[in-house]
Design a protein around this motif. Structure first.
Motif, short mmCIF file in Angstrom:
data_model
loop_
_atom_site.label_atom_id
_atom_site.label_comp_id
_atom_site.label_asym_id
_atom_site.label_seq_id
_atom_site.Cartn_x
_atom_site.Cartn_y
_atom_site.Cartn_z
N ASP A 138 0.20 -6.83 1.82
CA ASP A 138 -1.12 -7.39 2.10
C ASP A 138 -1.52 -8.40 1.03
OD1 ASP A 138 -2.50 -6.83 4.40
OD2 ASP A 138 -3.32 -4.92 3.71
N GLN A 139 -2.43 -9.29 1.41
CA GLN A 139 -3.02 -10.21 0.46
C GLN A 139 -3.89 -9.43 -0.53
OE1 GLN A 139 -2.63 -13.49 0.11
NE2 GLN A 139 -1.34 -13.85 1.90
N HIS A 140 -3.94 -9.90 -1.75
CA HIS A 140 -4.83 -9.32 -2.76
C HIS A 140 -6.24 -9.84 -2.49
CE1 HIS A 140 -6.76 -8.74 -6.67
NE2 HIS A 140 -5.82 -7.87 -6.96
N ARG A 200 0.83 -1.20 0.00
CA ARG A 200 0.00 0.00 0.00
C ARG A 200 0.87 1.26 0.00
NH1 ARG A 200 -5.36 -1.43 1.62
NH2 ARG A 200 -5.48 -3.64 2.21
N ASP A 222 -12.13 -1.53 -0.08
CA ASP A 222 -11.84 -1.50 1.35
C ASP A 222 -10.94 -0.35 1.76
OD1 ASP A 222 -13.23 -3.64 2.78
OD2 ASP A 222 -12.12 -5.01 1.50
N VAL A 269 -9.81 -6.98 -5.01
CA VAL A 269 -9.77 -5.73 -4.27
C VAL A 269 -10.73 -4.71 -4.85
CG1 VAL A 269 -7.40 -6.03 -3.46
CG2 VAL A 269 -7.83 -4.87 -5.64
N SER A 281 -7.66 -4.90 5.91
CA SER A 281 -6.87 -5.98 5.34
C SER A 281 -7.57 -7.30 5.61
CB SER A 281 -5.47 -6.03 5.97
OG SER A 281 -4.79 -4.81 5.80
N SER A 282 -7.45 -8.25 4.67
CA SER A 282 -8.06 -9.56 4.84
C SER A 282 -7.00 -10.65 4.77
CB SER A 282 -9.10 -9.83 3.74
OG SER A 282 -10.20 -8.96 3.86
N SER A 283 -7.19 -11.68 5.56
CA SER A 283 -6.28 -12.82 5.50
C SER A 283 -6.54 -13.60 4.21
CB SER A 283 -6.49 -13.74 6.71
OG SER A 283 -7.82 -14.25 6.72
N ASP A 294 -9.81 -6.01 15.04
CA ASP A 294 -9.94 -7.03 14.00
C ASP A 294 -11.10 -7.95 14.36
OD1 ASP A 294 -8.42 -9.97 14.86
OD2 ASP A 294 -8.16 -8.22 16.15
N THR A 334 -3.38 -0.71 13.80
CA THR A 334 -4.51 -1.64 13.75
C THR A 334 -5.45 -1.30 14.89
OG1 THR A 334 -3.17 -3.41 12.78
CG2 THR A 334 -5.22 -4.06 13.87
N ARG A 377 -7.68 -0.78 9.92
CA ARG A 377 -6.43 -0.07 10.14
C ARG A 377 -6.54 1.39 9.69
NH1 ARG A 377 -3.02 -5.36 8.07
NH2 ARG A 377 -2.58 -6.16 10.16
#
Length: 778
Positions: A286-288, A268, A306, A296, A320-322, A345, A342, A331
């Motif tokens: 971060d994960q896409h 980011r 997001d 995204v 952010s997502s896992s 969550d 953060t 965040r």
């Protein structure tokens, strides 16, 4: 070309095959006239017969909006003045038609302009989107349009832009870097310098989609851009090969798969536009991922879902997502230092989602609060968190029913407006209605009370909203309402279906059946022939889309043609669509029904639902049951034909993702979970793979796929083909050269083949030879 492992079949042999499976062949010979009567109910024929069906409007400012009206004389683009309550032509249709005709080099009808969207450009010209091209038209004098920009063709100067809030600048991607263009002068400036191939800024690539548009969010003051650098250098490739004379065209792009060690990641960044400086946030890549879907960017505005700026542009919030979607982190970033905090969550056993159609969380830094969406009580409700401590303050909405879309928050009055479902007793749980509620809690106020599906468009200042409400059986009424109390301020349009009814068209019939548990109500639609005779026996065809991200029925708003259901019914079938357990819009438990077991495909519900209908209606022939679907529906159809072969006699599977280990990583890892393999090589994905069950096929199966499908690669269907050959099974295969996921120009041909296949194999009738569909020409 259609390939058949048994070679060419004669019509008589087809009928005999249907008989061998218990289908009582009627032996009718259908003619071109029969097909022509059915084609009357295809969308391109019935949609133009609905007059004054205004489903949405586009606000130009707080007191004006435009919309497209339609009647027997053609299309009319109107501009509505809230102050006077009157509508007038948005522009001179004849002048624009003449100007566009010159630009296109062919006549354009003033009554059939075919404009998808239009807006007023910063320089006052009319920005028109027509058949995939954008035209800037000067409506002064004789009116002229430029040559247009092709939205689907990349190239220097043709990149799609994201306009700044002040409409003075447009950001775009070129050569893997982010650029900005001054709208008034056309001057371009490069904002990032280190973007390289497969590690570029703001690039749009989810695997299943890959475009040249820029993914970013401008700050409200138009001074900064939030975006990312997307690292795909270690991501695996997808390759498609075209069909042509000579060396084939090869397409290659990044397409991560389930279980891949290296998948696409994003870093980011915040870009200061004037200073041309890039601030990288102080956090790990971060994960896409998205809390909304499997990309995204998947909301209706094509933005970065997001991510939200503070209204004063002083800070940036994001979620952010896992990788497995089971954890989401809220965040906040410092836009000057890049530090990230953060706030809180949420972890869930299955998957976290933040809404339907758009993310529902809201960043409210002025009051040090966050509106958060959660299904923690089995329903989608809103909760208010303290931004400083990250602690829950209280629930904003409670009880049964879901908040589907938060449309506006007024921080000054502490009021929130949202669409919701299932909150009113006795109303179809799929009908979206409109509410307002205080951020401090309390009972929501229903602003759109009609028991119907409501499409809402708020004015920019939030004082008014256009409300188009309808049901699958009643056409839309579109009114202007006050956003404080829902009072109707005036009627915008009221649909008239007289011309549609004159063709003999009949609305589908809503029904409910019980689900697999014997107690949960499932909702569906039934389509009968317009010449329905209850003394006859009709084969039944189940149209399926198993989700889990959507269902078979689709929107509950009025639609004169849902796929080709009514047209297919006209050939002598009962056609149904049932939203099974495991699809959205109901409770969290309902949606979770087959989490971790996506080979389920809602089929236990389809089976019990069909059997209940068969007992309820003696005119349904349960010895002749068929199924068809596209994409996820193609997957489900093959599963039905392999695992429920005693019930489903004929299936047509189009473009199916038959083994999700060969589909992009995010979709299946959300619904099935991360791939886990044992020492014996077996994994939690083995059962969902259709090719592993090919030996179960008994009936007639037609597999279809476009050879340049860049959403669901054609290899998905070929895996099933390979397994069927090895199992010595008879089947039919239609590969459409160079076609994408939806078949494009070949879609009318595929529709006709679908009709032929059910007529011959399920009804036991003879179809006309090579009937030609007649969609309107451009």
């Amino acid at each position: 070309m259609t390939l058949n492992t048994r070679g060419a079949r004669l019509a008589g042999a087809l009928a005999l095959g249907a008989l061998s499976m218990g289908a009582a062949a009627q032996g009718r010979t259908l003619t071109n006239d029969d097909y022509a009567r059915a084609e009357r109910y295809v969308g391109y024929n019935v949609t133009p017969l609905v007059d004054h069906a205004v489903q949405t409007v586009t606000w130009l400012d707080d007191t004006h909006f435009w919309y497209r009206d339609h009647d027997a004389t053609g299309d009319h683009y109107l501009r509505f003045d809230v102050g006077t309550g009157k509508a007038e032509s948005a522009f001179d249709h004849a002048k624009l038609a003449a100007a566009l005709g010159k630009a296109l080099g062919k006549p354009v009808s003033a009554t059939k302009l075919g404009i998808a969207t239009f807006a007023i450009a910063p320089d006052g010209r009319l920005d028109v989107s027509l058949k995939g091209r954008h035209y800037l038209c000067d409506m002064k004098g004789k009116a002229t349009c430029d040559a247009g920009r092709d939205e689907n063709v990349d190239g220097v100067g043709n990149e799609p832009m994201v306009l700044s809030p002040d409409k003075r600048s447009g950001a775009f991607v070129r050569d893997w870097n982010l650029w900005v263009r001054d709208i008034a002068t056309g001057k371009e400036s490069q904002l990032t310098l280190d973007g390289v191939e497969n590690d570029g800024y703001a690039t749009d690539n989810a695997g299943w989609k890959h475009s040249s548009k820029a993914i970013l969010v401008w700050s409200p003051d138009s001074k900064r851009i939030a975006t990312f650098q997307q690292d795909q250098r270690k991501t695996g490739d997808m390759v498609l090969v075209g069909t042509n004379v000579g060396h084939p065209k090869v397409e290659k792009w990044k397409y991560p798969l389930v279980g891949d060690k290296d998948v696409t990641m994003i870093e980011r960044v915040i870009v200061d536009v004037d200073a041309r400086k890039v601030l990288r946030l102080n956090m790990e890549p971060d994960q896409h991922r998205s809390t909304l879907c499997d990309d995204v960017s998947c909301g209706r505005d094509d933005g970065w879902d997001d991510v939200q700026w503070a209204t004063d542009s002083g800070s940036l919030a994001f979620v952010s997502s896992s990788r497995d979607h089971k954890q989401a982190w809220f965040r906040v970033a410092d836009i000057h230092t890049g530090d990230v905090r953060t706030v809180f969550d949420e972890s869930v056993p299955t998957y976290y989602e933040s809404g339907n159609g758009k993310v529902n969380w809201q960043y409210l830094p002025a009051s040090h609060e966050v509106v958060w969406f959660s299904e923690r009580n089995n329903w989608g409700n809103l909760y208010l968190y303290d931004l400083d401590s990250g602690k829950l303050k209280h629930a904003i909405t409670t009880g049964e029913g879901n908040v589907t879309e938060v449309l506006k928050v007024d921080a000054a009055t502490r009021t929130l407006w949202f669409r919701g479902v299932g909150r009113e007793h006795g109303v179809d749980p799929y009908y979206q209605q409109f509410y307002k509620v205080s951020l401090d809690g309390g009972a929501p106020t229903l602003l759109a009370p009609e028991p119907a599906d409501h499409t809402i468009t708020l004015s920019p200042d939030g004082r008014l909203f256009a409300d188009a409400y309808s049901t699958p059986t009643t056409p839309p009424v579109t009114v202007l309402r006050n956003a404080q109390d829902g009072k109707v301020m005036g009627t915008i349009a009221k649909a008239d279906i007289s011309r549609l009814l004159a063709t003999g068209w009949k609305a589908p019939e809503p029904f409910t059946v019980k689900g697999r548990d014997g107690k949960t109500d499932l909702y569906g639609l039934m389509f009968k022939p317009t010449h329905f005779d209850p003394s006859k026996k009709y084969p039944i065809i189940d149209y399926i889309y198993p989700g889990p991200q959507t269902g078979s029925v689709g929107s509950r708003s009025f639609n004169p043609a849902r796929v080709d259901h009514q047209a297919l019914a006209e050939l002598g079938f009962i056609v149904v669509a049932i939203d099974g357990m495991g699809t959205p819009w109901r409770s969290k438990a309902f949606h979770d029904a087959y989490f971790g077991n996506i080979g389920d495909n809602t089929l236990p519900d389809q089976v019990v639902g069909l059997k209940e209908l068969g007992k309820r209606y003696p005119w349904i022939d349960m010895q002749r049951v068929g199924m068809w679907g596209h994409s996820g529906g193609g997957n489900a159809t093959v599963t039905a034909m392999f695992r429920y072969a005693d019930l489903f006699k004929v299936g047509i599977a189009e473009s199916g993702n038959h083994d999700n280990r060969n589909y992009e990583d995010d979709w299946a890892e959300k619904w099935q979970g991360l791939l886990v393999a044992g020492k014996d090589g077996k994994s939690n994905y083995d059962d969902q793979a259709n090719q592993n069950h090919a030996a179960g096929l008994k009936g007639h199966l037609l597999l279809a796929h476009g050879t340049m499908d860049d959403n669901v690669p054609p290899y998905e269907t070929l895996l099933v083909v390979d397994a069927l050959i090895k199992a010595n099974k008879d089947f039919d295969l239609l590969l459409i050269p160079n076609a994408r996921h939806a078949y494009g120009a070949a879609s009318p041909y595929m529709m006709r083949k679908r009709w032929d296949y059910f007529v011959r194999n399920l009804a036991g009738d003879t179809s006309p030879r090579e009937y030609e569909m007649k969609p309107p020409k451009d």
